[in-house]
Design a protein around this motif. Structure first.
Motif, short mmCIF file in Angstrom:
data_model
loop_
_atom_site.label_atom_id
_atom_site.label_comp_id
_atom_site.label_asym_id
_atom_site.label_seq_id
_atom_site.Cartn_x
_atom_site.Cartn_y
_atom_site.Cartn_z
N GLN A 95 0.71 -1.16 0.07
CA GLN A 95 0.04 -0.04 0.16
C GLN A 95 0.67 1.21 0.02
O GLN A 95 1.87 1.26 0.75
N LEU A 96 0.57 2.32 -0.84
CA LEU A 96 1.18 3.44 -0.72
C LEU A 96 0.79 4.27 0.49
O LEU A 96 -0.21 4.15 0.87
N SER A 97 1.59 5.19 0.68
CA SER A 97 1.34 5.96 1.86
C SER A 97 0.47 7.21 1.53
O SER A 97 0.38 7.53 0.27
N GLU A 98 -0.15 7.92 2.37
CA GLU A 98 -0.87 9.24 1.89
C GLU A 98 -0.03 10.41 1.10
O GLU A 98 -0.62 10.81 0.35
N GLU A 100 2.68 9.56 -0.75
CA GLU A 100 2.78 9.04 -2.18
C GLU A 100 1.71 9.31 -3.05
O GLU A 100 1.73 9.67 -4.22
N VAL A 101 0.24 9.00 -2.65
CA VAL A 101 -0.95 9.11 -3.10
C VAL A 101 -1.12 10.64 -3.62
O VAL A 101 -1.55 10.79 -4.58
N GLU A 102 -0.68 11.33 -2.72
CA GLU A 102 -0.93 12.93 -2.75
C GLU A 102 -0.18 13.38 -3.99
O GLU A 102 -0.52 14.13 -4.60
N ALA A 103 1.29 12.87 -4.06
CA ALA A 103 2.10 13.19 -5.35
C ALA A 103 1.40 12.86 -6.49
O ALA A 103 1.55 13.50 -7.62
N ILE A 104 1.07 11.48 -6.66
CA ILE A 104 0.46 11.13 -7.85
C ILE A 104 -0.86 11.77 -8.19
O ILE A 104 -1.01 12.29 -9.46
N VAL A 105 -1.86 12.18 -7.05
CA VAL A 105 -2.91 12.95 -7.40
C VAL A 105 -2.45 14.40 -7.96
O VAL A 105 -2.95 14.87 -8.77
N ALA A 106 -1.50 15.00 -7.18
CA ALA A 106 -1.02 16.37 -7.71
C ALA A 106 -0.63 16.31 -9.12
O ALA A 106 -0.78 17.39 -9.95
N LYS A 107 0.21 15.34 -9.40
CA LYS A 107 0.54 15.22 -10.80
C LYS A 107 -0.62 15.01 -11.75
O LYS A 107 -0.58 15.81 -12.96
N ILE A 108 -1.38 14.11 -11.39
CA ILE A 108 -2.72 14.08 -12.31
C ILE A 108 -3.52 15.20 -12.65
O ILE A 108 -3.60 15.64 -13.51
N ILE A 109 -3.45 16.01 -11.67
CA ILE A 109 -4.17 17.41 -11.58
C ILE A 109 -3.31 18.26 -12.37
O ILE A 109 -4.12 19.10 -13.20
N SER A 110 -2.11 18.56 -12.15
CA SER A 110 -1.45 19.19 -12.96
C SER A 110 -1.42 18.87 -14.43
O SER A 110 -1.31 19.84 -15.51
N GLU A 111 -1.31 17.86 -14.69
CA GLU A 111 -1.39 17.45 -16.13
C GLU A 111 -2.66 17.28 -16.94
O GLU A 111 -2.63 17.89 -18.01
N THR A 112 -3.71 17.39 -16.13
CA THR A 112 -5.13 17.31 -16.79
C THR A 112 -5.52 18.81 -16.59
O THR A 112 -6.48 19.07 -17.45
N ALA A 129 -7.27 4.31 -11.66
CA ALA A 129 -6.60 3.45 -12.68
C ALA A 129 -4.91 3.75 -12.41
O ALA A 129 -4.52 2.47 -12.61
N GLN A 130 -4.53 4.51 -12.36
CA GLN A 130 -3.01 4.65 -11.94
C GLN A 130 -2.60 3.91 -10.81
O GLN A 130 -1.52 3.11 -10.69
N ILE A 131 -3.15 4.29 -9.59
CA ILE A 131 -2.88 3.66 -8.38
C ILE A 131 -3.29 2.06 -8.08
O ILE A 131 -2.37 1.51 -7.67
N GLY A 132 -4.26 1.92 -8.72
CA GLY A 132 -4.69 0.41 -8.97
C GLY A 132 -4.47 -0.45 -7.92
O GLY A 132 -3.56 -1.28 -7.98
N GLY A 133 -5.23 -0.57 -6.76
CA GLY A 133 -5.01 -1.23 -5.60
C GLY A 133 -3.88 -0.96 -4.64
O GLY A 133 -3.92 -1.85 -3.67
N GLN A 134 -3.33 -0.19 -4.85
CA GLN A 134 -2.08 0.29 -4.21
C GLN A 134 -2.77 1.42 -2.97
O GLN A 134 -1.87 1.48 -2.01
N ALA A 135 -3.97 1.64 -2.81
CA ALA A 135 -4.70 2.54 -2.01
C ALA A 135 -6.01 2.43 -2.05
O ALA A 135 -6.62 2.03 -2.93
#
Length: 149
Positions: A95-98, A100-112, A129-135
């Motif tokens: 499982q990803l830490s909060e 790590e999840v926050e960094a991924i979500v922030a990246k998605i928000i900036s890209e879109t 879709a990107q995190i897929g079961g890791q949180a």
């Protein structure tokens, strides 16, 4: 090695060790996997993503039960639920830490270029879709709300 084969091996080990709690959790996993496989009406194997979703659902059910038992002051029922969670989580990806999840979500928000709570559905779909079961979905949702709100 497929999850079903791993589960069968663990069931055999739990039976030899006379570990009733692990055996109960493993049989629940096996049952859910069989139900998912036969629900489609074909003999095809279910995908790894579906297996992860099934395992996450089983963990969530046990966490919910444990919290209900805790509010009812029934520690005798809480402990087996928590023990089963530990058994099931062995088969889930790390499982990803909060953070790590926050960094991924922030990246998605900036890209879109998403802005405001109206974009939550789009961001949630991409993040899930990107995190897929890791949180847990609940964790992802809370972080998306925090960053978009």
């Amino acid at each position: 090695m497929s999850l079903a084969v791993k589960i069968m091996d663990e069931i055999k080990n739990a039976m030899r060790a006379k570990d009733t709690i692990a055996l109960e959790a493993l049989r629940a996993i096996k049952s859910e996997l069989l139900l998912a496989q036969t629900a489609t009406g074909t003999k095809e194997e279910i995908t790894e993503e579906e297996e992860i979703k099934i395992l996450q659902r089983l963990v969530k059910m046990r966490k919910d039960s444990a919290s209900i038992f805790a509010t009812q002051n029934r520690p005798d029922l809480v402990e087996p639920e928590l023990a089963q969670i530990a058994v099931i989580e062995k088969f889930l990806p790390a499982q990803l830490s909060e953070g790590e999840v926050e960094a991924i979500v922030a990246k998605i928000i900036s890209e879109t270029g998403a802005a405001g709570i109206a974009s939550m559905g789009k961001v949630m779909g991409l993040a899930s879709a990107q995190i897929g079961g890791q949180a847990e979905g609940k964790t992802i949702s809370a972080i998306v709300k925090k960053l978009l709100g």
